[in-house]
Design an enzyme around this catalytic site. Sequence first.
Site, PDB file in Angstrom:
ATOM      1  N   LYS A 193      29.086  14.307  12.697  1.00  0.00           N
ATOM      2  CA  LYS A 193      30.126  14.919  13.516  1.00  0.00           C
ATOM      3  C   LYS A 193      30.190  14.165  14.827  1.00  0.00           C
ATOM      4  O   LYS A 193      29.265  14.201  15.637  1.00  0.00           O
ATOM      5  CB  LYS A 193      29.734  16.383  13.747  1.00  0.00           C
ATOM      6  CG  LYS A 193      30.777  17.208  14.442  1.00  0.00           C
ATOM      7  CD  LYS A 193      31.928  17.506  13.547  1.00  0.00           C
ATOM      8  CE  LYS A 193      32.317  18.956  13.415  1.00  0.00           C
ATOM      9  NZ  LYS A 193      32.031  19.832  14.488  1.00  0.00           N
ATOM     10  N   ASN A 234      40.620  23.268  12.982  1.00  0.00           N
ATOM     11  CA  ASN A 234      39.783  23.651  14.114  1.00  0.00           C
ATOM     12  C   ASN A 234      40.515  24.696  14.936  1.00  0.00           C
ATOM     13  O   ASN A 234      41.595  24.442  15.460  1.00  0.00           O
ATOM     14  CB  ASN A 234      39.446  22.423  14.972  1.00  0.00           C
ATOM     15  CG  ASN A 234      38.305  22.702  15.950  1.00  0.00           C
ATOM     16  OD1 ASN A 234      37.820  23.839  16.040  1.00  0.00           O
ATOM     17  ND2 ASN A 234      37.874  21.689  16.667  1.00  0.00           N
ATOM     18  N   GLU A 262      37.103  25.926  10.994  1.00  0.00           N
ATOM     19  CA  GLU A 262      36.136  25.434  11.968  1.00  0.00           C
ATOM     20  C   GLU A 262      36.243  26.190  13.292  1.00  0.00           C
ATOM     21  O   GLU A 262      37.347  26.422  13.778  1.00  0.00           O
ATOM     22  CB  GLU A 262      36.402  23.959  12.296  1.00  0.00           C
ATOM     23  CG  GLU A 262      36.399  23.005  11.126  1.00  0.00           C
ATOM     24  CD  GLU A 262      36.719  21.579  11.573  1.00  0.00           C
ATOM     25  OE1 GLU A 262      36.813  20.712  10.719  1.00  0.00           O
ATOM     26  OE2 GLU A 262      36.893  21.342  12.788  1.00  0.00           O
ATOM     27  N   SER A 263      35.105  26.512  13.846  1.00  0.00           N
ATOM     28  CA  SER A 263      34.934  27.043  15.206  1.00  0.00           C
ATOM     29  C   SER A 263      35.143  28.547  15.323  1.00  0.00           C
ATOM     30  O   SER A 263      35.997  29.133  14.649  1.00  0.00           O
ATOM     31  CB  SER A 263      35.851  26.348  16.223  1.00  0.00           C
ATOM     32  OG  SER A 263      35.607  24.976  16.266  1.00  0.00           O
ATOM     33  N   GLU A 317      25.871  23.660  11.354  1.00  0.00           N
ATOM     34  CA  GLU A 317      25.878  22.553  12.314  1.00  0.00           C
ATOM     35  C   GLU A 317      24.659  22.549  13.235  1.00  0.00           C
ATOM     36  O   GLU A 317      24.240  23.586  13.733  1.00  0.00           O
ATOM     37  CB  GLU A 317      27.151  22.650  13.151  1.00  0.00           C
ATOM     38  CG  GLU A 317      27.374  21.477  14.093  1.00  0.00           C
ATOM     39  CD  GLU A 317      28.835  21.313  14.418  1.00  0.00           C
ATOM     40  OE1 GLU A 317      29.558  20.667  13.639  1.00  0.00           O
ATOM     41  OE2 GLU A 317      29.277  21.857  15.457  1.00  0.00           O
ATOM     42  N   GLU A 374      40.363  16.598  10.518  1.00  0.00           N
ATOM     43  CA  GLU A 374      40.508  17.790  11.366  1.00  0.00           C
ATOM     44  C   GLU A 374      41.880  17.878  12.022  1.00  0.00           C
ATOM     45  O   GLU A 374      42.359  16.923  12.614  1.00  0.00           O
ATOM     46  CB  GLU A 374      39.422  17.769  12.446  1.00  0.00           C
ATOM     47  CG  GLU A 374      39.516  18.958  13.391  1.00  0.00           C
ATOM     48  CD  GLU A 374      38.352  19.022  14.346  1.00  0.00           C
ATOM     49  OE1 GLU A 374      37.200  19.026  13.883  1.00  0.00           O
ATOM     50  OE2 GLU A 374      38.586  19.059  15.567  1.00  0.00           O
ATOM     51  N   LYS A 400      23.751  21.532  16.734  1.00  0.00           N
ATOM     52  CA  LYS A 400      24.556  21.337  17.954  1.00  0.00           C
ATOM     53  C   LYS A 400      23.793  21.882  19.148  1.00  0.00           C
ATOM     54  O   LYS A 400      23.540  23.084  19.221  1.00  0.00           O
ATOM     55  CB  LYS A 400      25.859  22.113  17.733  1.00  0.00           C
ATOM     56  CG  LYS A 400      26.891  22.064  18.821  1.00  0.00           C
ATOM     57  CD  LYS A 400      28.056  22.958  18.381  1.00  0.00           C
ATOM     58  CE  LYS A 400      29.246  22.913  19.254  1.00  0.00           C
ATOM     59  NZ  LYS A 400      30.316  23.834  18.767  1.00  0.00           N
TER      60      LYS A 400
HETATM   61  O1  IGP Z   1      30.082  26.211  17.507  1.00  0.00           O
HETATM   62  P1  IGP Z   1      31.232  26.735  16.713  1.00  0.00           P
HETATM   63  O2  IGP Z   1      32.222  27.527  17.516  1.00  0.00           O
HETATM   64  O3  IGP Z   1      30.752  27.454  15.477  1.00  0.00           O
HETATM   65  O4  IGP Z   1      32.052  25.437  16.202  1.00  0.00           O
HETATM   66  C1  IGP Z   1      31.511  24.531  15.267  1.00  0.00           C
HETATM   67  C2  IGP Z   1      32.457  23.347  15.056  1.00  0.00           C
HETATM   68  O5  IGP Z   1      33.667  23.817  14.543  1.00  0.00           O
HETATM   69  C3  IGP Z   1      32.696  22.592  16.339  1.00  0.00           C
HETATM   70  O6  IGP Z   1      31.452  22.099  16.755  1.00  0.00           O
HETATM   71  C4  IGP Z   1      33.681  21.434  16.193  1.00  0.00           C
HETATM   72  C5  IGP Z   1      34.772  21.404  15.396  1.00  0.00           C
HETATM   73  N1  IGP Z   1      35.417  20.224  15.523  1.00  0.00           N
HETATM   74  C6  IGP Z   1      34.744  19.464  16.393  1.00  0.00           C
HETATM   75  C7  IGP Z   1      35.004  18.178  16.797  1.00  0.00           C
HETATM   76  C8  IGP Z   1      34.118  17.620  17.688  1.00  0.00           C
HETATM   77  C9  IGP Z   1      33.038  18.324  18.169  1.00  0.00           C
HETATM   78  C10 IGP Z   1      32.767  19.621  17.757  1.00  0.00           C
HETATM   79  C11 IGP Z   1      33.625  20.197  16.849  1.00  0.00           C
END
Ligand code: IGP
Length: 264
Positions: free
Chosen positions: A116, A186, A216-217, A54, A165, A56
């Site tokens: 995204k 997520n 995710e995340s 990503e 998601e 970001k």
């Molecule tokens: O930075 P991380 O912790 O690796 O997470 C990425 C991604 O999962 C996260 O940006 C995200 C997951 N779902 C979203 C929905 C909206 C905005 C952002 C996100």
Amino acid sequence: MSVLDDIVAGVREDLAARQAQVGESQLLEAAAVLPPALDPLPAFRAPGLSVIAEVKRSSPSKGHLAPIPDPAALAAAYAAGGADAISVLTEQRRFGGSLDDLRQVRAAVSTPLLRKDFVVTGYQLLEARAAGADLVLLIVAALDDALLHDLHQQAGELGLTVLTEVHDEAETERALAVGARLVGVNARNLKTLEVHPEVFGRLAGLLPDDVVTVAESGVTGPDDAARYAAEGAQVILVGEALVKDGDPRGAVAAMRAAAPGGER
Ligand SMILES: O=P(O)(O)OC[C@@H](O)[C@@H](O)c1c[nH]c2ccccc12
């Protein structure tokens, strides 16, 4: 108001400003001259762990992450490291992104691209396709059933693959009810911004085998990648850890290689 409601309110304001500038017909014309959207699912289904890397700059939970003066260069590094898709945050207020970032990345890589954002209208799907996106995110928590269904269908008609998601059991059921084929769990609750890594394992068990699962995340490195893969993730979506790494290419490669069968 939850964090998610607050973000969506800002997204709607910015969206109204763009809608006043660019008509749907203009977006349709731009989309019509592009090659069809790429299908990321075969690579996601292949043996080994796939990475969606990503772009970001900041986030509501962590604030500023990285300046990313050249999103195309970062994306090219992700692609060289073996990312099977690249996610570009286009939300402006909280994440510091834009559709222009997406266009720049599109010009630089042939890897499937995810827009995204917080999609709440079909106009945003058209914008995504016109800017060269192959996938879009639909966040179940931000949509009612009717809108989720309509946007899911409309995205499919544009040739876009939807990453749907979810964060809990009820959202997972709602995602499956609209025929989601690619489901992202997520670990971060968008209403509170807390990360709960155990949510993936809990929800992965509810997903049929033919649904591609994305964790995710909160992936900080290869160990987290390996743990998610062991819990059944075919794909991980990683932002912060990659944008902060001085060697994004190597960092993607290391995460892919972390899971058994990760060499492909
Ligand atoms: O930075 P991380 O912790 O690796 O997470 C990425 C991604 O999962 C996260 O940006 C995200 C997951 N779902 C979203 C929905 C909206 C905005 C952002 C996100």
